[in-house]
Design a protein around this motif. Structure first.
Motif, mmCIF file in Angstrom:
data_model
loop_
_atom_site.group_PDB
_atom_site.id
_atom_site.type_symbol
_atom_site.label_atom_id
_atom_site.label_comp_id
_atom_site.label_asym_id
_atom_site.label_seq_id
_atom_site.Cartn_x
_atom_site.Cartn_y
_atom_site.Cartn_z
ATOM 1 N N LYS A 113 0.827 -1.199 0.000
ATOM 2 C CA LYS A 113 0.000 0.000 0.000
ATOM 3 C C LYS A 113 0.870 1.261 0.000
ATOM 4 C CE LYS A 113 -3.627 2.283 2.706
ATOM 5 N NZ LYS A 113 -4.496 2.178 3.916
ATOM 6 N N LYS A 122 -1.782 5.374 -10.211
ATOM 7 C CA LYS A 122 -2.630 6.549 -9.947
ATOM 8 C C LYS A 122 -2.442 7.588 -11.042
ATOM 9 C CE LYS A 122 -5.232 9.181 -7.165
ATOM 10 N NZ LYS A 122 -5.282 10.486 -7.827
ATOM 11 N N ILE A 125 -4.394 6.466 -14.108
ATOM 12 C CA ILE A 125 -5.833 6.673 -13.911
ATOM 13 C C ILE A 125 -6.187 8.149 -14.042
ATOM 14 C CG2 ILE A 125 -7.678 6.562 -12.188
ATOM 15 C CD1 ILE A 125 -6.361 3.958 -11.180
ATOM 16 N N ASP A 126 -5.365 9.020 -13.458
ATOM 17 C CA ASP A 126 -5.638 10.465 -13.544
ATOM 18 C C ASP A 126 -5.521 10.979 -14.979
ATOM 19 O OD1 ASP A 126 -6.103 10.475 -10.864
ATOM 20 O OD2 ASP A 126 -4.264 11.538 -10.300
ATOM 21 N N CYS A 133 -8.217 -0.956 -9.689
ATOM 22 C CA CYS A 133 -7.301 -0.882 -8.554
ATOM 23 C C CYS A 133 -8.002 -0.178 -7.396
ATOM 24 C CB CYS A 133 -6.033 -0.121 -8.942
ATOM 25 S SG CYS A 133 -4.777 -0.067 -7.649
ATOM 26 N N SER A 134 -7.834 -0.689 -6.201
ATOM 27 C CA SER A 134 -8.453 -0.086 -5.025
ATOM 28 C C SER A 134 -7.808 1.262 -4.710
ATOM 29 C CB SER A 134 -8.304 -1.020 -3.819
ATOM 30 O OG SER A 134 -8.706 -0.373 -2.630
ATOM 31 N N GLN A 135 -8.646 2.252 -4.436
ATOM 32 C CA GLN A 135 -8.146 3.575 -4.079
ATOM 33 C C GLN A 135 -7.298 3.529 -2.806
ATOM 34 O OE1 GLN A 135 -8.693 6.605 -5.623
ATOM 35 N NE2 GLN A 135 -9.793 5.673 -7.329
ATOM 36 N N ASP A 136 -7.556 2.544 -1.953
ATOM 37 C CA ASP A 136 -6.824 2.444 -0.698
ATOM 38 C C ASP A 136 -5.341 2.143 -0.895
ATOM 39 O OD1 ASP A 136 -9.190 2.860 0.651
ATOM 40 O OD2 ASP A 136 -9.616 0.725 0.911
ATOM 41 N N PHE A 138 -3.331 3.575 -3.103
ATOM 42 C CA PHE A 138 -2.572 4.711 -3.617
ATOM 43 C C PHE A 138 -1.891 5.493 -2.494
ATOM 44 C CE2 PHE A 138 -5.998 4.712 -7.083
ATOM 45 C CZ PHE A 138 -5.269 3.830 -7.850
ATOM 46 N N SER A 140 -0.760 8.879 -0.463
ATOM 47 C CA SER A 140 -1.499 10.105 -0.171
ATOM 48 C C SER A 140 -1.104 11.204 -1.152
ATOM 49 C CB SER A 140 -1.208 10.571 1.254
ATOM 50 O OG SER A 140 0.164 10.947 1.377
ATOM 51 N N GLU A 141 -1.961 12.209 -1.247
ATOM 52 C CA GLU A 141 -1.671 13.341 -2.126
ATOM 53 C C GLU A 141 -0.384 14.043 -1.715
ATOM 54 O OE1 GLU A 141 -2.594 15.749 -5.465
ATOM 55 O OE2 GLU A 141 -3.441 13.854 -4.757
#
Length: 215
Positions: A113, A122, A125-126, A133-136, A138, A140-141
């Protein structure tokens, strides 16, 4: 070492830790385009690959060194911000070829993770490419934009200048202060998006890819 009449030597690339043949078999059977993410000790490499009976076709790719050569990135080629930007670049190139979805392929990298491979996914995807893929998973920003790097650099610069110079020697040699990582990340990200917003889709390439994958 295992021996006996039923012992079977593993394939070379499995022995070398390069290929998980069980996972690869399932991906090839799906006949879907794979978003292949690989990292080395120096770079992040992403390829959009389509499997065929005679071998894989690489449809488009991106390499973190391109961030330096093409977009003026100075923040390093193997960290989390670089992984995200490389994913963004690969994703935008894929979209220009009409690739709207892909299967994630992280190879033998452990699915940890917040790791760099998930930062790269990520970015894809952006860019507008659908990746299951699970957002969990990715980062953090703050990590993606390099805030944690900037804060760590600030702390070292104030408490241990010698460690600061040693820890960020490669970046500092390039004339960049890692404490400005967030601002620099935003500048390079916006530059990549702006450039690719002006590049038209290749209808010929899209037609070839659709024919290749039977779309």
């Amino acid at each position: 070492m295992a021996t006996g009449p039923n012992y079977k030597v593993a394939r070379r690339r499995r022995r070398e830790g390069k290929t998980n043949y069980h996972k690869r078999y399932k991906m090839v059977r799906s006949k879907g385009i794979r978003a292949v993410v690989r990292k080395t000790n120096r770079y992040i490499i992403i390829q959009f690959v389509y499997p065929t009976p005679i071998g894989d076709y690489t449809l488009t790719s991106a390499h973190s060194i391109e961030l330096v050569k093409l977009f003026g990135w100075k923040g390093g080629t193997k960290n989390t911000p670089a992984a995200y930007l490389t994913g963004l670049l690969a994703g935008l190139r894929a979209k220009k070829l009409g690739i709207l979805r892909a299967i994630p392929d992280i190879g033998l990298h452990r699915p940890v993770k917040g790791s760099k491979v998930f930062a790269a996914l990520k970015g894809i995807i952006d860019a507008g490419v659908e990746i299951p893929c699970s957002q969990d998973m990715f980062p953090s920003e703050e990590r993606i934009r390099g805030k944690t790097i900037a804060e760590y650099a600030e702390q070292l610069a104030n408490t241990s200048p010698e460690v600061f110079s040693r820890q960020f020697s490669a970046i500092l040699r390039g004339g960049f202060d890692p404490r400005n990582m967030e601002k620099h990340f935003d500048e390079v990200k916006n530059k990549i998006i702006e450039i690719y917003s002006k590049i038209p889709e290749s209808n010929e390439a899209i037609a070839i890819i659709k024919e290749l994958i039977g779309g």
